[in-house]
Design a protein around this motif. Structure first.
Motif, short mmCIF file in Angstrom:
data_model
loop_
_atom_site.label_atom_id
_atom_site.label_comp_id
_atom_site.label_asym_id
_atom_site.label_seq_id
_atom_site.Cartn_x
_atom_site.Cartn_y
_atom_site.Cartn_z
N LYS A 1 0.72 -1.26 -0.04
CA LYS A 1 -0.08 0.10 0.08
C LYS A 1 0.75 1.11 0.18
O LYS A 1 0.55 2.30 -0.67
N PHE B 1 -7.12 -0.77 2.29
CA PHE B 1 -6.25 0.39 2.21
C PHE B 1 -5.48 0.44 1.09
O PHE B 1 -5.16 1.50 0.38
N SER B 2 -5.00 -0.86 0.49
CA SER B 2 -4.26 -0.88 -0.80
C SER B 2 -5.42 -0.46 -2.07
O SER B 2 -4.98 0.30 -3.03
N THR C 1 -8.04 1.61 -1.80
CA THR C 1 -7.89 2.95 -1.65
C THR C 1 -6.51 3.88 -2.39
O THR C 1 -6.72 4.87 -2.84
#
Length: 814
Positions: free
Chosen positions: A172, A200-201, A203
């Motif tokens: 990420k 998270f990755s 986004t």
């Protein structure tokens, strides 16, 4: 605990313990045989239970103080003290225990020593010491902040070398680093190679596309995340994709996101609410933005600012100011962003009084010292025409940045105060390319092409790099003074600088060549443009029109329609002028029909040009019909209609229209008087001409050279040579037109000797004659029988000025 267990088992050996001891000895042998296959964890271990060394493949561990260690281990390590393993086998020089930890990496990054921080981690990897993951994350964040792709690539290589590329958090962080360094392709490569993804990755990669202008792809990825990966968006993901929708006005996708947000239970979140307001406003759906705003259970200053900005961006400045009043009444204190938004809204409609009230509120709120607020105040005053107040704001600034200086320069340039602009420019300690561009553009707008080009030379000498805006200003400067050779040089520089494909520069090149009289070169540039916008088409059409090539302009318009480019007001004005130059009445009528369908018929400029087109095509009835239908007539409208009558020798209707013009309270300008004097001359209306002369004096145009030349012509054609000579003698600065008007008068009246005397005076005073001068003087000689004098003058003129012989032949034999 592990060491205690080993100690206990050493006193009571079992077959299992004996087997472990044998395996431990084997591992130490492997370790000393090739230390490069082992990770040195001594600098990052947080507890004695973690091994000092771990095998890179089998992940088996070794403890230096392990109770199962054979005695020779301590003996072999004793001479080496506390050390570090080098790749390729053996031990290197020893480093202190605190050499590489997260605190040291952080400190170096904060001090701007990014390369040194990466060097530190690289040294650890080279010596088989596994750096903490947090150290890599710290480095990647520093690379992203500084947009340092070179160091970012180094960190990525170290992560791969350390076998950590599968870590989801590092993945990420890598995506985020590449995105912020502007390398979306690299960010996507990292994302695609990740074995596992989380919110998270996802986004991070969606942000990568959104923040690098690829918003449509960002929206597609968000949908893929939901539909294919089955990951539920969080608040941050929604904010990112809503902003992407706002940037490309993707209203339908924004509405779907709004529905998803309600389903997800985020509707009451203030940050989500603010972003929804922003998205709807940017998509031009201001009613939906207000509905979201009104339903928000909690609103902060950002909420109010977002809604005010929405109104301002959509041209609803009154609504923006009304909401500002409501905001203050509800006890919400505006911040600097709120005031910047409001000032920009006032600037957009030149609402000076509202801007002044905001200035008062800004002082009262204590934001007057804020540099951004002050710069926006300065810009507002300058663009609203209150340049003195802008200067007062500028002078009171205790701290100015380059934006402050540039805004002041731009203000002076806008209102034609080029000397004041240059004074500010010269005072600047540090100029950026915007400073130079503003000054060059200012000179170009004022027709001071030489000064603009001289400034460009100074710009190069000072090592300032040019951009596309610089070249646009310089091309306009060349066009203003017909500096063709310099324009060609700039064209060469543009190609070398890689700006050749820029559509704005292409249009500027077309305009430059056209205005320098090189219509073929203009068309060549136009044809070679990979992409043409409306400005490009308008420039080429205008170029043809300006050179009297009306047919070519109309043919290009047909091509423009075939390529589905929609015309605007500027297009129609040029095309109507093209029709006028070649008396193309039928095409003019077709254009008139298109103009009505397009809704431009009420535009005063369009109306004036239609009147002019019909008049020059000899269709005065249509011209008068358009004139009468024009709701808001300015002086140009009246001049166009008067010109139509005057050009066709219809003096009486022209003078009658002038009377109507006065009754409606429209003030004539110099062009009006020139046209009316021509009308009087066409019907020998001496008395009306004298009345006009009196009005000209009262209006302050008696010093205008062109008006005076028209007066001379009118009196001469009305047979009043005394009045003509009196006006001529009173002209302060005579040009060749003034002399020609007087000479033509003498010629018409058959006063050959007077014409010859006047020509001699003209030459003594240093005014160079032109073709019209020679025609007038030879005509005067011919009319009064002074053939010999005429031939002598003709021969003399041929020797001195190279006059074409056919002029003399026509006049002397006509």
């Amino acid at each position: 605990m592990v060491q205690y267990q080993e100690q206990r088992e050493s006193f009571f050996p079992t077959p299992e313990v004996s087997g472990r001891a044998v395996r431990t000895e084997q591992l130490w042998q492997e370790f000393f045989s090739d230390p490069s296959q082992w990770w040195d964890n001594r600098f990052i271990k947080k507890s004695p239970k973690y091994p000092d060394f771990r095998h890179k493949s089998t992940h088996e561990g070794l403890w230096i103080e392990g109770w199962l260690n054979p005695s020779w281990v301590k003996e072999k390590m004793a001479p080496m003290a506390f050390g570090q393993i080098q790749s390729g086998g053996g031990f290197g020089g020893w480093l202190p225990n605190s050499f590489c930890n997260i605190d040291n990496v952080n400190k170096l990054c904060q001090e701007g020593q990014l390369k040194e921080a990466v060097d530190m981690v690289e040294l650890m990897v080279q010596r088989n010491i596994q750096a903490p993951i947090n150290a890599y994350i710290c480095l990647l964040k520093a690379c992203a902040r500084r947009k340092d792709l070179t160091e970012g690539n180094r960190v990525h290589a170290l992560i791969v070398q350390s076998g950590l590329e599968s870590d989801i958090f590092l993945g990420k962080s890598l995506v985020d680093m590449y995105a912020k360094c502007g390398s979306v392709l690299d960010a996507r490569k990292v994302f695609d190679t990740m074995t596992e993804h989380n919110i998270f990755s996802w986004t991070a990669i969606i942000s990568a596309y959104a923040n690098n202008g690829q918003c449509e792809e960002a929206i597609k990825l968000f949908q893929q995340m939901q539909q294919t990966a089955g990951i539920v968006p969080d608040k941050v993901a929604f904010v990112v994709v809503l902003n992407a929708c706002a940037r490309v006005a993707a209203l339908e996708q924004g509405k779907q996101l709004h529905s998803d947000i309600i389903t997800s239970g985020f509707e009451s979140d203030v940050v989500i609410g603010n972003t929804l307001v922003h998205m709807y406003a940017k998509c031009g759906c201001i009613e939906h933005a207000r509905q979201v705003f009104d339903k928000m259970s909690e609103r902060d200053v950002v909420s109010w600012s977002a809604m005010i900005a929405g109104y301002g961006q959509n041209g609803l400045v009154k609504e923006a100011l009304a909401l500002y009043e409501q905001m203050t009444q509800e006890g919400v204190h505006p911040d600097n962003v709120t005031y910047v938004i409001l000032l920009k809204a006032c600037t957009s409609i030149a609402a000076l009084e509202w801007g002044k009230q905001l200035h008062f509120d800004i002082i009262r709120s204590g934001f007057e010292s804020d540099v951004i607020v002050r710069n926006t105040l300065l810009d507002m005053y300058a663009k609203c025409g209150c340049i003195q107040r802008a200067r007062e704001v500028f002078d009171k600034m205790s701290k100015r940045d380059v934006v402050s200086w540039n805004s002041m320069i731009a203000g002076y340039v806008k209102w034609g105060c080029i000397e004041d602009a240059r004074e500010i420019f010269n005072e600047m300690n540090e100029r950026d390319v915007v400073s130079w561009n503003a000054m060059i553009a200012g000179y170009a707008q004022q027709g001071l092409g030489k000064e603009a080009l001289a400034l460009y030379e100074q710009m190069k000498q000072e090592g300032m790099r040019t951009d596309d805006v610089t070249f646009v200003g310089l091309l306009k400067a060349c066009a203003s003074i017909a500096a063709l050779e310099k324009g060609k040089q700039l064209h060469s520089h543009i190609i070398k600088s890689g700006f050749e494909s820029d559509v704005i520069l292409g249009s500027a090149l077309v305009d430059m060549y056209a205005r320098c009289g090189c219509i073929e070169e203009a068309r060549e540039v136009f044809n070679n443009m990979n992409k043409r916008d409306l400005v490009s088409w308008n420039g080429m059409i205008a170029g043809y029109t300006q050179h009297g090539l009306g047919r070519e302009a109309l043919a290009l318009y047909e091509q423009m329609k075939q390529e589905d480019v929609q015309p605007d007001k500027v297009t129609y004005v040029s095309l109507l002028k093209a029709c006028a130059t070649v008396a193309a009445l039928e095409q003019g009528q077709q254009l008139h029909s298109e103009i009505i369908k397009s809704g431009y018929q009420l535009d005063v400029v369009i109306g004036n040009t239609l009147v002019d087109m019909y008049a020059k095509c000899g269709c005065l009835e249509h011209a008068r019909w358009v004139f009468n239908k024009t709701r808001e007539r300015d002086v140009v409208s009246w001049n166009a209609m008067i010109a139509g009558y005057a050009h066709l020798g219809l003096g009486k209707p022209a003078l009658a229209l002038y009377e109507q013009m006065k009754q409606e309270g429209v003030k004539p300008d110099d062009v009006t008087y020139i046209l009316l004097l021509k009308a009087c001359a066409s019907i020998a209306a001496l008395e009306q001409g004298k009345q006009l002369h009196a009005h000209i004096i009262k209006s302050g145009f008696e010093l205008n050279v062109t008006v005076n030349s028209s007066l001379v012509n009118m009196y001469a054609k009305c047979g009043s040579m005394e009045h003509a000579r009196q006006v001529f003698n009173n002209i302060y600065e005579r040009d060749v037109v003034s002399w020609n008007a007087m000479l033509a008068g003498y010629a018409q009246q058959g006063l050959g000797k007077e014409a010859i005397t006047l020509l001699e005076q003209m030459q003594r005073e240093g005014t160079k004659p032109n073709d019209v001068t020679y025609v007038s003087i030879l005509s005067a000689c011919s009319h009064c029988g002074l053939v010999d004098e005429g031939r002598h003058l003709f021969d003399s003129m041929c020797k001195e000025h190279g006059v074409p012989t056919h002029h003399g032949s026509l006049c002397l034999h006509g």
